[in-house]
Design an enzyme around this catalytic site. Structure first.
Site, PDB file in Angstrom:
ATOM      1  N   GLY A   1       0.845  -1.181   0.000  1.00 38.14           N
ATOM      2  CA  GLY A   1       0.000   0.000   0.000  1.00 38.14           C
ATOM      3  C   GLY A   1       0.878   1.227   0.000  1.00 38.14           C
TER       4      GLY A   1
ATOM      5  CD  GLN B   1       5.143  -6.587   0.249  1.00 37.62           C
ATOM      6  OE1 GLN B   1       5.836  -7.095  -0.620  1.00 37.62           O
ATOM      7  NE2 GLN B   1       3.950  -6.115  -0.003  1.00 37.62           N
TER       8      GLN B   1
HETATM    9  P1  IMP Z   1       1.163 -11.090   3.410  1.00 37.86           P
HETATM   10  O1  IMP Z   1       2.174 -10.426   2.552  1.00 37.86           O
HETATM   11  O2  IMP Z   1      -0.235 -10.591   3.198  1.00 37.86           O
HETATM   12  O3  IMP Z   1       1.249 -12.592   3.349  1.00 37.86           O
HETATM   13  O4  IMP Z   1       1.511 -10.721   4.943  1.00 37.86           O
HETATM   14  C1  IMP Z   1       2.676 -11.189   5.605  1.00 37.86           C
HETATM   15  C2  IMP Z   1       3.232 -10.120   6.543  1.00 37.86           C
HETATM   16  O5  IMP Z   1       3.722  -9.046   5.775  1.00 37.86           O
HETATM   17  C3  IMP Z   1       2.203  -9.532   7.505  1.00 37.86           C
HETATM   18  O6  IMP Z   1       2.848  -9.188   8.713  1.00 37.86           O
HETATM   19  C4  IMP Z   1       1.779  -8.255   6.797  1.00 37.86           C
HETATM   20  O7  IMP Z   1       1.277  -7.288   7.705  1.00 37.86           O
HETATM   21  C5  IMP Z   1       3.098  -7.830   6.191  1.00 37.86           C
HETATM   22  N1  IMP Z   1       2.940  -6.983   4.991  1.00 37.86           N
HETATM   23  C6  IMP Z   1       2.599  -7.369   3.745  1.00 37.86           C
HETATM   24  N2  IMP Z   1       2.599  -6.321   2.907  1.00 37.86           N
HETATM   25  C7  IMP Z   1       2.972  -5.257   3.626  1.00 37.86           C
HETATM   26  C8  IMP Z   1       3.211  -3.889   3.304  1.00 37.86           C
HETATM   27  O8  IMP Z   1       3.071  -3.438   2.160  1.00 37.86           O
HETATM   28  N3  IMP Z   1       3.609  -3.085   4.327  1.00 37.86           N
HETATM   29  C9  IMP Z   1       3.814  -3.565   5.589  1.00 37.86           C
HETATM   30  N4  IMP Z   1       3.622  -4.827   5.930  1.00 37.86           N
HETATM   31  C10 IMP Z   1       3.209  -5.679   4.957  1.00 37.86           C
END
Ligand code: IMP
Length: 423
Positions: free
Chosen positions: A44, A223
Site C-alpha cells: 500500500g 514491503q
Molecule cells: P502477506 O504479505 O499478506 O502474506 O503478509 C505477511 C506479513 O507481511 C504480515 O505481517 C503483513 O502485515 C506484512 N505486509 C505485507 N505487505 C505489507 C506492506 O506493504 N507493508 C507492511 N507490511 C506488509
C-alpha cells in the site's frame, strides 16, 4: 553528492511502510520507467499530490507522472479484479497507454484468499497477521508448480486445462465437499483475461531496450527487508523476496543493468502484523498512530511503533547492498520530549536469525533531545538543530550520508542533499 544513475532500486530497510511510494513518486519526476518486481496488492503506497491522496497497491507509483511508463513485472502476484478497482480509484490520473503487465505474473484466485484466511486461523504458533490478499498461497502454488499465470488467462482452453489440474487439490485443501463451480471460475477469469489483453506486453524486453538506451529506470520495492522470505524475521514475513536483488529478479532485469540501491527508512520503526520487533514501544510514548499517519494503507490496521533500530538498518544495508539512503517522516517526531536510538543489542554477537534470538534481542539505547517544527521547512539548515543532530548521529552510526529527507506527506516536503538522476 551527485550520482546521475540510470537504474536504481528503491528498497525498504525495515518492515515495510517506510514511505517508498512517496520516494518513488519524487524520483519519477526524472525517470521514464518505473517497475514493480515482487509482492502484489498486499502493498500500500500512499501518495499526496496537490492536496489529494492516492492509494496504490499493485500499480507502480510512477503512474502519477505523465511522462512515466509503468510496468508490473513477472515476479508479482496479480489479482486482476483488484487491479481494475485500483485503476478506477485513479480516475483521470490513469493513462492506459503507460501501463504494461508481464504475462509471467502469477494470478491470485479466490481460493488463494480463502486459503490465506484458513491457514492463518489454523497456525498453532499464532497467526502471521497477513493482509488476507492471498499472497502466500499464490506464491506457494508458484513454487509448487500449481500456479496460473497472466498468459494462461489470455487463452480460455489453456486456462481451463490449468485450473482443472489444480482445482481439486485446492478444494481438498479448503476441505470443501460440495461440487465446486469450476466452469464459473474459468468463465470469470477468461473474461477478465480479455480485459487484460491490452495491458500485456513483453515487459522484460522493453526494459532491456530502455536500459540499453541508458534511459532512467526505477525499480520500486514493496514491503521491506525484514519481511523478506529468506532473510527477514521468518516465519513472520511475506512470501516474496523483498530485497534489492529480489526486486530486480522479479522485474526481469539482470544485475549488470543495476546502477544503485537507494534504501528507504523511517526516522523511527513501525511494523504491521505479528512478529518480533525489538525496539517496539507500548502505548503512551509515541503519538497515537492516527496522528502520525500510521494506519495501514491496505488493511486499515494500526501499525506498531518503536524507536529507530540501527542494527536493523546496518543489516539491511548489507543484505541490499545499499549505497544511498532516504529517511522519511522526520516530521512525525515533532513535539516529542526525547528520542531513543537503538545502537546495539545486549549480549548478541551476530544479528538475530532464529525467532528465539529475535525475541530475546534487548536493545541498547542512547537518548537524544527532541524538537518542534520540522515539517515542511524549506532547507536542511532550517531544520531544528536537534533534528539535524539526530540525522547526523544516524549517518555516523550507519557510516553513510542521507541523500533525501522527507518531512511531510506532500511532494514539496522533501529535502535533497544531492541529485540522483540527471535532469
Ligand atoms: P502477506 O504479505 O499478506 O502474506 O503478509 C505477511 C506479513 O507481511 C504480515 O505481517 C503483513 O502485515 C506484512 N505486509 C505485507 N505487505 C505489507 C506492506 O506493504 N507493508 C507492511 N507490511 C506488509
Amino acid at each position: 553528492m551527485e550520482r546521475f544513475l540510470r537504474s536504481l532500486v528503491v528498497v525498504g530497510l525495515q518492515w515495510g511502510d517506510e514511505g517508498k511510494g512517496k520516494v518513488v513518486d519524487l524520483l519519477s519526476q526524472d525517470v521514464l520507467h518505473v517497475v514493480r518486481g515482487q509482492g502484489g496488492n498486499n502493498a500500500g503506497h500512499t501518495i499526496a499530490v496537490e492536496g489529494k491522496e492516492f492509494k496504490l497497491h499493485v500499480i507502480p507509483s510512477g503512474i502519477l507522472r505523465p511522462q512515466t511508463k509503468c510496468y508490473i513485472g513477472g515476479g508479482v502476484v496479480f489479482d486482476p479484479f483488484a487491479f481494475f478497482e485500483e485503476i478506477e480509484s485513479l480516475g483521470k490520473n490513469f493513462d492506459k497507454d503507460r501501463l504494461f503487465l508481464s504475462p509471467y505474473a502469477h494470478v491470485i484466485f479466490p481460493y488463494h484468499r480463502e486459503l490465506d484466511g484458513v491457514q492463518e486461523g489454523k497456525r498453532a504458533g499464532g497467526a502471521i497477521g497477513t493482509t488476507g490478499k492471498g499472497i502466500g498461497p499464490c506464491y506457494g502454488d508458484k513454487a509448487l508448480r500449481m500456479g496460473v499465470r497472466v498468459a494462461d488467462l489470455l487463452d480460455r482452453k489453456l486456462l481451463e486445462k490449468r485450473l482443472k489440474e489444480v482445482f481439486s487439490i485446492k478444494q481438498a485443501e479448503l476441505s470443501q465437499k460440495k461440487p465446486a463451480d469450476l466452469e464459473g471460475l474459468v468463465s470469470k477469469y477468461a473474461e477478465v483475461g480479455l480485459r487484460l489483453k491490452d495491458f500485456v506486453a513483453p515487459v522484460e524486453e522493453m526494459l532491456f531496450v530502455a536500459s540499453s538506451k541508458k534511459e532512467p529506470i526505477l525499480l520500486e520495492g514493496a514491503q521491506g527487508t525484514f519481511l523478506d522470505n529468506t532473510f527477514g524475521s521468518y516465519p513472520f514475513v511475506t512470501s516474496s523476496s523483498t530485497l534489492a536483488s529480489g526486486i530486480a529478479m522479479g522485474a526481469g532485469i539482470g544485475p549488470s543493468r543495476i546502477d544503485g540501491v537507494l534504501g528507504v527508512f523511517k526516522a523511527f520503526t513501525t511494523r504491521v502484523g505479528e512478529g518480533p520487533f525489538p525496539t517496539e514501544v507500548k502505548e503512551g510514548i509515541f503519538p497515537h498512530p492516527e496522528e502520525v499517519r500510521e494506519i495501514g494503507t491496505t488493511t486499515g490496521r494500526k501499525r506498531r511503533i518503536g524507536w529507530l533500530d540501527i542494527p536493523l538498518l546496518q543489516r539491511a544495508i548489507v543484505l541490499n547492498g545499499v549505497d544511498m539512503l532516504a529517511m522519511t517522516k522526520i516530521d512525525a517526531l515533532d513535539g516529542m520530549k526525547e528520542l531513543k536510538i537503538c545502537v546495539g543489542y545486549k549480549k548478541k554477537e551476530h544479528f538475530p536469525c532464529g525467532l528465539c534470538e529475535w525475541e530475546s534481542a534487548e536493545p541498547i539505547y542512547e537518548t537524544h533531545p527532541g524538537w518542534e517544527g520540522s515539517e515542511g521547512v524549506q532547507s536542511y539548515g532550517s531544520l531544528p538543530s536537534n533534528a539535524r543532530r539526530y540525522i547526523r548521529r544516524i549517518e555516523e552510526l550507519v557510516s553513510m550520508p542521507i541523500t533525501l529527507i522527507s518531512h511531510g506527506p506532500s511532494r514539496e516536503k522533501a529535502l535533497w542533499m544531492g541529485r540522483i538522476f540527471d535532469e
